[in-house]
Design an enzyme around this catalytic site. Structure first.
Site, PDB file in Angstrom:
ATOM      1  N   TYR A   6     -23.322   6.456   3.972  1.00 22.98           N
ATOM      2  CA  TYR A   6     -24.058   7.728   3.891  1.00 22.98           C
ATOM      3  C   TYR A   6     -23.202   8.934   4.283  1.00 22.98           C
ATOM      4  CZ  TYR A   6     -28.007   4.468   3.944  1.00 22.98           C
ATOM      5  OH  TYR A   6     -28.871   3.441   3.684  1.00 22.98           O
ATOM      6  N   TYR A 133     -38.587   4.279   0.848  1.00 30.63           N
ATOM      7  CA  TYR A 133     -37.233   3.738   0.989  1.00 30.63           C
ATOM      8  C   TYR A 133     -37.369   2.253   1.287  1.00 30.63           C
ATOM      9  CZ  TYR A 133     -32.668   2.503   2.764  1.00 30.63           C
ATOM     10  OH  TYR A 133     -31.458   1.874   2.948  1.00 30.63           O
ATOM     11  N   ASP A 223     -43.245  -3.884   3.526  1.00 34.46           N
ATOM     12  CA  ASP A 223     -41.863  -3.764   3.998  1.00 34.46           C
ATOM     13  C   ASP A 223     -41.926  -3.374   5.473  1.00 34.46           C
ATOM     14  OD1 ASP A 223     -39.322  -2.999   4.709  1.00 34.46           O
ATOM     15  OD2 ASP A 223     -39.030  -1.613   3.033  1.00 34.46           O
ATOM     16  N   LYS A 250     -34.014  -6.105  10.700  1.00 37.93           N
ATOM     17  CA  LYS A 250     -33.660  -5.260  11.845  1.00 37.93           C
ATOM     18  C   LYS A 250     -33.938  -5.934  13.181  1.00 37.93           C
ATOM     19  CE  LYS A 250     -33.978  -0.785   9.458  1.00 37.93           C
ATOM     20  NZ  LYS A 250     -32.553  -0.470   9.434  1.00 37.93           N
TER      21      LYS A 250
END
Length: 399
Positions: A6, A133, A223, A250
């Site tokens: 990014y 996202y 998600d 995560k």
């Protein structure tokens, strides 16, 4: 040369050099700083947690990895059994992978093939949210709505198999009425849209989505890569509204090693369970079910349960609401708080230029993006450390 994420490599600022980390602190050669973003929202137990470290070391003394193709092992068996027992309803069937993005790809592949296995080739469309996202791999990127990925439209043309809607029930109902016969799934980040700007919405939207998915035979995908393990103030949003497919990543391993899970309901799994080899799910990441990751995940879940992390998260939210009460500035559009997340959205992204360095000088690591200054702290943070993070955010507007 490292190609950093990014970032425009030509103009990027040099990253902070980390030489050690412990608890909620990252250490550079010059100073220590509180990690207010938990290494992209994953390190919920803090750094160098002794039991997590020991779990990985103990497993490494046996073996670090074996493939799941034709082989299996105790850590992955125990993790699958734990998730089957721990997750709500019949979310029992665990397909493991090595990252959240890949796990999202698997969920989308499952949803499409579920109907193909029934002989229905017409359900090619996916319903998703505006500002969604779901990762950086290609199909996950396609179902997302991140403007940084809109270059794909220039190359491939407008999306034909993804429909984006706002988090309004009328828009949800209209989309199902119009497109239900072509939909294989509705995919959401439940309650909290992370990279889309820490956008928060009401559970009533998801309850209605569940009803419509049931009515029209559409799979509901959650998600929870970012929202799972308490970040919204719920253990999982799936505890409130059960999806057909749940994606975890995560914090699954406490952020200690990359791993993810796509967990399907018995109904979805049964759509692949057949004497016909063509109906099998043809997917197999090399490092799925990695033994070190499974050992870390099992210990992470044990800590979450035994040390009552939901109370820790409730305390973080209460302190955050107390400290941010009455805070405002003409440059601020909105302050949003949910569970272990706080976001200050500004009207002009230029307002946040220089904040990361300012935070560093005040002993806090922060990574604002676009118009969003936010914190998602490790759950082991002490009150005075959390107040320091919040005071640093407020101090930026009081200079």
């Amino acid at each position: 040369m490292i190609w950093y994420p990014y970032q425009q490599m030509k103009t990027m600022k040099a990253p902070f050099q980390i030489v050690d980390a412990q608890g909620v602190y990252l250490r550079t050669p010059e100073r220590e700083m509180i990690d207010s973003v938990s290494s992209w929202w994953s390190v919920i137990h803090g750094y160098k947690h002794p039991t997590l470290t020991r779990a990985i070391q103990d497993q490494a003394g046996k073996f670090c990895h074996v493939m799941l193709g034709g082989l299996t092992h105790e850590p992955v068996q125990k993790l699958s059994a734990k998730l089957e027992q721990w997750l709500p309803g019949d979310l029992d069937c665990c397909f493991f992978s090595d990252s959240g993005s890949v796990a999202m790809e698997v969920s989308l592949k499952m949803a499409l093939q579920y109907y193909m296995n029934r002989g229905d080739k017409s359900r090619t469309k996916v319903l998703a949210l505006e500002h969604a996202y779901h990762g950086d791999t290609f199909k996950a990127m396609e179902v997302g709505d991140d403007e940084d990925y809109h270059f794909v439209l220039e190359a491939y043309g407008e999306k034909t198999d993804v429909i984006h809607i706002p988090t309004r029930i009328d828009a949800l109902e209209e989309a199902f009425a119009r497109c239900h016969e072509r939909l294989n799934s509705f995919i959401v980040e439940p309650l909290l849209q992370g990279a889309g700007g820490m956008r928060m919405y009401d559970i009533a939207f998801l309850k209605r989505a569940r009803e419509l998915c049931d009515q029209y035979d559409v799979l509901l995908i959650f998600d929870e890569v970012a929202t799972g393990f308490g970040r919204t103030g719920n253990r999982f949003v799936a505890d409130l509204v059960q999806p057909d497919i749940l994606v975890l990543g995560k914090a699954l391993t406490g952020g200690y090693i990359g791993h993810a899970a796509t967990v399907a309901s018995r109904r979805v799994f049964s759509g692949f369970y057949s004497d016909d080899p063509a109906k099998a799910l043809m997917h197999g990441p090399t490092f799925m079910g990695n033994a070190l990751a499974c050992a870390a995940a099992l210990e992470s879940i044990r800590l979450f349960e035994e040390e009552d992390y939901m109370s820790k998260i409730a305390r973080i939210e209460a302190i955050t609401r107390r400290e941010m009460a009455g805070f405002g500035d003409e440059r601020i559009k909105e302050v949003r708080i949910m569970g272990g997340c706080v976001c200050v959205e500004v009207k002009d992204p230029k307002v946040l230029e220089g904040y990361q360095q300012f935070a560093y000088e005040h002993g806090v690591f922060s990574r604002p993006f676009l118009s969003y200054m936010y914190a998602m702290v490790p759950y082991v943070i002490e009150e005075e450390e959390l107040v320091r993070v919040l005071d640093t955010m407020k101090a930026w507007f009081r200079r």
